[in-house]
Design a protein around this motif. Structure first.
Motif, PDB file in Angstrom:
ATOM      1  N   SER A  29       0.894  -1.341   0.078  1.00  0.00           N
ATOM      2  CA  SER A  29       0.086  -0.122   0.194  1.00  0.00           C
ATOM      3  C   SER A  29       0.860   1.268   0.139  1.00  0.00           C
ATOM      4  O   SER A  29       2.149   1.255   0.553  1.00  0.00           O
ATOM      5  CB  SER A  29      -0.928   0.069   1.280  1.00  0.00           C
ATOM      6  OG  SER A  29      -0.141   0.126   2.494  1.00  0.00           O
ATOM      7  N   MET A  30       0.255   2.216  -0.410  1.00  0.00           N
ATOM      8  CA  MET A  30       1.066   3.809  -0.296  1.00  0.00           C
ATOM      9  C   MET A  30       1.446   4.164   1.124  1.00  0.00           C
ATOM     10  O   MET A  30       2.525   4.835   1.425  1.00  0.00           O
ATOM     11  CB  MET A  30       0.254   4.736  -0.878  1.00  0.00           C
ATOM     12  CG  MET A  30       0.045   4.561  -2.505  1.00  0.00           C
ATOM     13  SD  MET A  30       1.737   4.597  -3.611  1.00  0.00           S
ATOM     14  CE  MET A  30       1.507   6.345  -4.044  1.00  0.00           C
ATOM     15  N   ASP A  31       0.663   3.711   2.147  1.00  0.00           N
ATOM     16  CA  ASP A  31       0.725   3.691   3.542  1.00  0.00           C
ATOM     17  C   ASP A  31       2.174   3.046   3.963  1.00  0.00           C
ATOM     18  O   ASP A  31       2.930   3.594   4.567  1.00  0.00           O
ATOM     19  CB  ASP A  31      -0.107   3.155   4.351  1.00  0.00           C
ATOM     20  CG  ASP A  31      -1.297   4.217   4.430  1.00  0.00           C
ATOM     21  OD1 ASP A  31      -1.242   5.495   4.341  1.00  0.00           O
ATOM     22  OD2 ASP A  31      -2.601   3.773   4.155  1.00  0.00           O
ATOM     23  N   VAL A  44       4.477  11.112  -0.861  1.00  0.00           N
ATOM     24  CA  VAL A  44       4.634  10.113  -1.797  1.00  0.00           C
ATOM     25  C   VAL A  44       3.553  10.226  -3.106  1.00  0.00           C
ATOM     26  O   VAL A  44       4.141  10.174  -4.177  1.00  0.00           O
ATOM     27  CB  VAL A  44       4.148   8.586  -1.259  1.00  0.00           C
ATOM     28  CG1 VAL A  44       4.017   7.346  -2.156  1.00  0.00           C
ATOM     29  CG2 VAL A  44       4.859   8.046   0.031  1.00  0.00           C
ATOM     30  N   TYR A  45       2.430  10.911  -2.645  1.00  0.00           N
ATOM     31  CA  TYR A  45       1.630  11.288  -3.838  1.00  0.00           C
ATOM     32  C   TYR A  45       2.096  12.420  -4.576  1.00  0.00           C
ATOM     33  O   TYR A  45       1.737  12.794  -5.765  1.00  0.00           O
ATOM     34  CB  TYR A  45       0.192  11.504  -3.205  1.00  0.00           C
ATOM     35  CG  TYR A  45      -0.581  10.292  -2.823  1.00  0.00           C
ATOM     36  CD1 TYR A  45      -1.100   9.487  -4.166  1.00  0.00           C
ATOM     37  CD2 TYR A  45      -1.066   9.857  -1.588  1.00  0.00           C
ATOM     38  CE1 TYR A  45      -1.783   8.330  -3.932  1.00  0.00           C
ATOM     39  CE2 TYR A  45      -1.728   8.493  -1.601  1.00  0.00           C
ATOM     40  CZ  TYR A  45      -2.075   7.816  -2.752  1.00  0.00           C
ATOM     41  OH  TYR A  45      -2.886   6.761  -2.305  1.00  0.00           O
ATOM     42  N   LYS A  46       3.008  13.320  -3.875  1.00  0.00           N
ATOM     43  CA  LYS A  46       3.184  14.437  -4.518  1.00  0.00           C
ATOM     44  C   LYS A  46       4.386  13.991  -5.939  1.00  0.00           C
ATOM     45  O   LYS A  46       4.428  14.751  -6.711  1.00  0.00           O
ATOM     46  CB  LYS A  46       4.077  15.451  -3.506  1.00  0.00           C
ATOM     47  CG  LYS A  46       4.949  16.473  -4.163  1.00  0.00           C
ATOM     48  CD  LYS A  46       5.692  16.997  -3.141  1.00  0.00           C
ATOM     49  CE  LYS A  46       6.441  18.479  -3.731  1.00  0.00           C
ATOM     50  NZ  LYS A  46       7.122  18.992  -2.705  1.00  0.00           N
ATOM     51  N   HIS A  47       5.013  12.966  -5.376  1.00  0.00           N
ATOM     52  CA  HIS A  47       5.896  12.255  -6.471  1.00  0.00           C
ATOM     53  C   HIS A  47       5.266  11.530  -7.487  1.00  0.00           C
ATOM     54  O   HIS A  47       5.602  11.329  -8.594  1.00  0.00           O
ATOM     55  CB  HIS A  47       7.429  11.626  -5.767  1.00  0.00           C
ATOM     56  CG  HIS A  47       8.122  12.593  -5.116  1.00  0.00           C
ATOM     57  ND1 HIS A  47       9.109  13.690  -5.707  1.00  0.00           N
ATOM     58  CD2 HIS A  47       8.333  13.192  -3.775  1.00  0.00           C
ATOM     59  CE1 HIS A  47       9.578  14.517  -4.820  1.00  0.00           C
ATOM     60  NE2 HIS A  47       9.339  14.232  -3.602  1.00  0.00           N
ATOM     61  N   PHE A  48       4.451  10.563  -7.016  1.00  0.00           N
ATOM     62  CA  PHE A  48       3.870   9.592  -7.715  1.00  0.00           C
ATOM     63  C   PHE A  48       2.243   9.728  -7.449  1.00  0.00           C
ATOM     64  O   PHE A  48       1.879   9.553  -6.592  1.00  0.00           O
ATOM     65  CB  PHE A  48       4.314   8.238  -7.176  1.00  0.00           C
ATOM     66  CG  PHE A  48       5.954   8.132  -7.466  1.00  0.00           C
ATOM     67  CD1 PHE A  48       6.527   7.872  -8.723  1.00  0.00           C
ATOM     68  CD2 PHE A  48       6.736   8.233  -6.101  1.00  0.00           C
ATOM     69  CE1 PHE A  48       7.876   7.816  -8.723  1.00  0.00           C
ATOM     70  CE2 PHE A  48       7.952   8.395  -6.190  1.00  0.00           C
ATOM     71  CZ  PHE A  48       8.737   8.175  -7.717  1.00  0.00           C
ATOM     72  N   SER A  49       1.756  10.112  -8.544  1.00  0.00           N
ATOM     73  CA  SER A  49       0.176  10.437  -8.614  1.00  0.00           C
ATOM     74  C   SER A  49      -0.556   9.259  -7.861  1.00  0.00           C
ATOM     75  O   SER A  49      -1.678   9.722  -7.206  1.00  0.00           O
ATOM     76  CB  SER A  49      -0.454  10.787  -9.790  1.00  0.00           C
ATOM     77  OG  SER A  49      -0.370   9.874 -10.807  1.00  0.00           O
ATOM     78  N   ASP A  50      -0.283   7.919  -8.153  1.00  0.00           N
ATOM     79  CA  ASP A  50      -1.027   6.882  -7.489  1.00  0.00           C
ATOM     80  C   ASP A  50      -0.098   5.651  -7.393  1.00  0.00           C
ATOM     81  O   ASP A  50       1.132   5.785  -7.912  1.00  0.00           O
ATOM     82  CB  ASP A  50      -2.332   6.442  -8.545  1.00  0.00           C
ATOM     83  CG  ASP A  50      -1.970   6.488  -9.752  1.00  0.00           C
ATOM     84  OD1 ASP A  50      -1.035   5.812 -10.199  1.00  0.00           O
ATOM     85  OD2 ASP A  50      -2.926   6.817 -10.700  1.00  0.00           O
ATOM     86  N   LYS A  51      -0.787   4.673  -7.087  1.00  0.00           N
ATOM     87  CA  LYS A  51       0.459   3.388  -6.751  1.00  0.00           C
ATOM     88  C   LYS A  51       0.515   2.985  -8.238  1.00  0.00           C
ATOM     89  O   LYS A  51       1.744   2.160  -8.385  1.00  0.00           O
ATOM     90  CB  LYS A  51      -0.620   2.282  -5.742  1.00  0.00           C
ATOM     91  CG  LYS A  51       0.336   1.262  -5.669  1.00  0.00           C
ATOM     92  CD  LYS A  51      -0.367   0.250  -4.495  1.00  0.00           C
ATOM     93  CE  LYS A  51      -1.238  -0.659  -4.810  1.00  0.00           C
ATOM     94  NZ  LYS A  51      -1.755  -1.737  -4.132  1.00  0.00           N
ATOM     95  N   ARG A  52      -0.426   2.881  -9.054  1.00  0.00           N
ATOM     96  CA  ARG A  52      -0.194   2.212 -10.217  1.00  0.00           C
ATOM     97  C   ARG A  52       1.085   2.882 -11.169  1.00  0.00           C
ATOM     98  O   ARG A  52       1.924   2.264 -11.670  1.00  0.00           O
ATOM     99  CB  ARG A  52      -1.197   2.216 -11.254  1.00  0.00           C
ATOM    100  CG  ARG A  52      -2.476   1.577 -10.932  1.00  0.00           C
ATOM    101  CD  ARG A  52      -3.791   1.515 -11.708  1.00  0.00           C
ATOM    102  NE  ARG A  52      -3.445   1.328 -12.980  1.00  0.00           N
ATOM    103  CZ  ARG A  52      -3.956  -0.217 -13.247  1.00  0.00           C
ATOM    104  NH1 ARG A  52      -4.252  -0.727 -12.354  1.00  0.00           N
ATOM    105  NH2 ARG A  52      -3.723  -0.563 -14.558  1.00  0.00           N
ATOM    106  N   VAL A  58       8.564   1.415 -10.897  1.00  0.00           N
ATOM    107  CA  VAL A  58       9.608   0.396 -10.522  1.00  0.00           C
ATOM    108  C   VAL A  58       9.746  -0.618 -11.172  1.00  0.00           C
ATOM    109  O   VAL A  58      11.034  -1.195 -11.507  1.00  0.00           O
ATOM    110  CB  VAL A  58       8.733  -0.291  -8.965  1.00  0.00           C
ATOM    111  CG1 VAL A  58       9.426  -1.586  -8.701  1.00  0.00           C
ATOM    112  CG2 VAL A  58       8.663   0.872  -7.721  1.00  0.00           C
ATOM    113  N   ALA A  59       8.755  -1.108 -12.060  1.00  0.00           N
ATOM    114  CA  ALA A  59       8.868  -2.459 -12.826  1.00  0.00           C
ATOM    115  C   ALA A  59       9.781  -2.060 -14.054  1.00  0.00           C
ATOM    116  O   ALA A  59      10.559  -2.981 -14.522  1.00  0.00           O
ATOM    117  CB  ALA A  59       7.408  -2.798 -13.641  1.00  0.00           C
ATOM    118  N   LEU A  60       9.753  -1.118 -14.584  1.00  0.00           N
ATOM    119  CA  LEU A  60      10.570  -0.488 -15.607  1.00  0.00           C
ATOM    120  C   LEU A  60      11.802   0.191 -15.549  1.00  0.00           C
ATOM    121  O   LEU A  60      12.623   0.580 -16.277  1.00  0.00           O
ATOM    122  CB  LEU A  60       9.577   0.312 -16.731  1.00  0.00           C
ATOM    123  CG  LEU A  60       8.494  -0.002 -17.142  1.00  0.00           C
ATOM    124  CD1 LEU A  60       7.678   1.003 -18.192  1.00  0.00           C
ATOM    125  CD2 LEU A  60       8.756  -1.425 -18.059  1.00  0.00           C
ATOM    126  N   GLY A  61      12.215   0.181 -14.252  1.00  0.00           N
ATOM    127  CA  GLY A  61      13.188   1.008 -13.736  1.00  0.00           C
ATOM    128  C   GLY A  61      14.399   0.657 -14.125  1.00  0.00           C
ATOM    129  O   GLY A  61      15.387   1.630 -14.377  1.00  0.00           O
TER     130      GLY A  61
END
Length: 215
Positions: A29-31, A44-52, A58-61
């Motif tokens: 979770s984002m928490d 976290v939401y400031k840098h990444f709009s949502d978990k997806r 992360v996956a394409l990093g």
């Protein structure tokens, strides 16, 4: 973006990577990410709009970074003076890059989540394996033009080169996990034998060799 903000973003991404790899998408979770990164959930939401969005990054990093370095090596091999040596070096670097434990873990994560993120799986394939074959095809076509190799279909040859080099160790890692790491010497031996087979089929001396069963 300020230096402090850049550091926070990097920390969030690093923590999220470990959590997603350990618990996958549904189990993170984002928490969880905010707590592990010692930042607020709002940060976290400031840098990444949502978990997806965070999961995709992360996956394409690593795939683009690894791919870019390899593509530059492939391009150099196309004009190398000593082609066998260039292919040998290319194969060794290729297998070391693909069999990097973090790269393997991210690849496994993408495959496990392909049902939830089919577009992400396609993107990974396009910028990773597929682009590698594209670049290899161009390089091998150039080597064929220079009469350093005997190739009728550069794309087929590129696919065969790639699978000769990484097919077995990658397949084993995907099915049996990455906990048992191949030694550098083992990977080098696999790469060397792959190039030996490839040159036996496509090397300049293959011009006088039969291409199929005697009829």
């Amino acid at each position: 973006m300020s230096e402090r903000s850049t550091r926070k973003r990097a920390t969030i991404l690093e923590v999220a990577t470990e959590l997603f790899l350990a618990h996958e998408y549904a189990g993170t979770s984002m928490d969880d990410i905010a707590a592990a990164a010692s930042v607020s959930k709002q940060t976290v939401y400031k840098h990444f709009s949502d978990k997806r969005t965070l999961f995709r990054e992360v996956a394409l990093g690593s795939v683009e970074q690894v791919g870019s370095a390899f593509q530059a090596e492939v391009a150099a091999a196309a004009d190398a003076a000593d082609v066998p040596a260039a292919l040998l070096n290319l194969a060794r670097n290729y297998i070391n890059a693909v069999m990097n434990p973090m790269v393997l873990r991210r690849r496994q994560l993408v495959l496990r989540e392909a049902g939830r993120f089919p577009d992400l799986a396609r993107k990974y394939h396009e910028i990773g394996p597929r682009r590698t074959i594209d670049v290899l095809s161009t390089a091998l076509a150039r080597l064929a033009e220079r009469r350093e190799l005997v190739i009728d279909d550069p794309r087929v040859a590129a696919t065969q080169f790639a699978f000769l080099v990484i097919g077995e160790p990658l397949d084993t890692a995907m099915f049996r996990g990455v906990s048992r790491r191949r030694t550098r010497r083992e990977l080098q031996a696999l790469a060397d034998s792959a190039v030996e087979v490839f040159l036996a089929a496509y090397g300049s001396n293959a011009r006088s060799q039969p291409r199929g069963p005697a009829g």
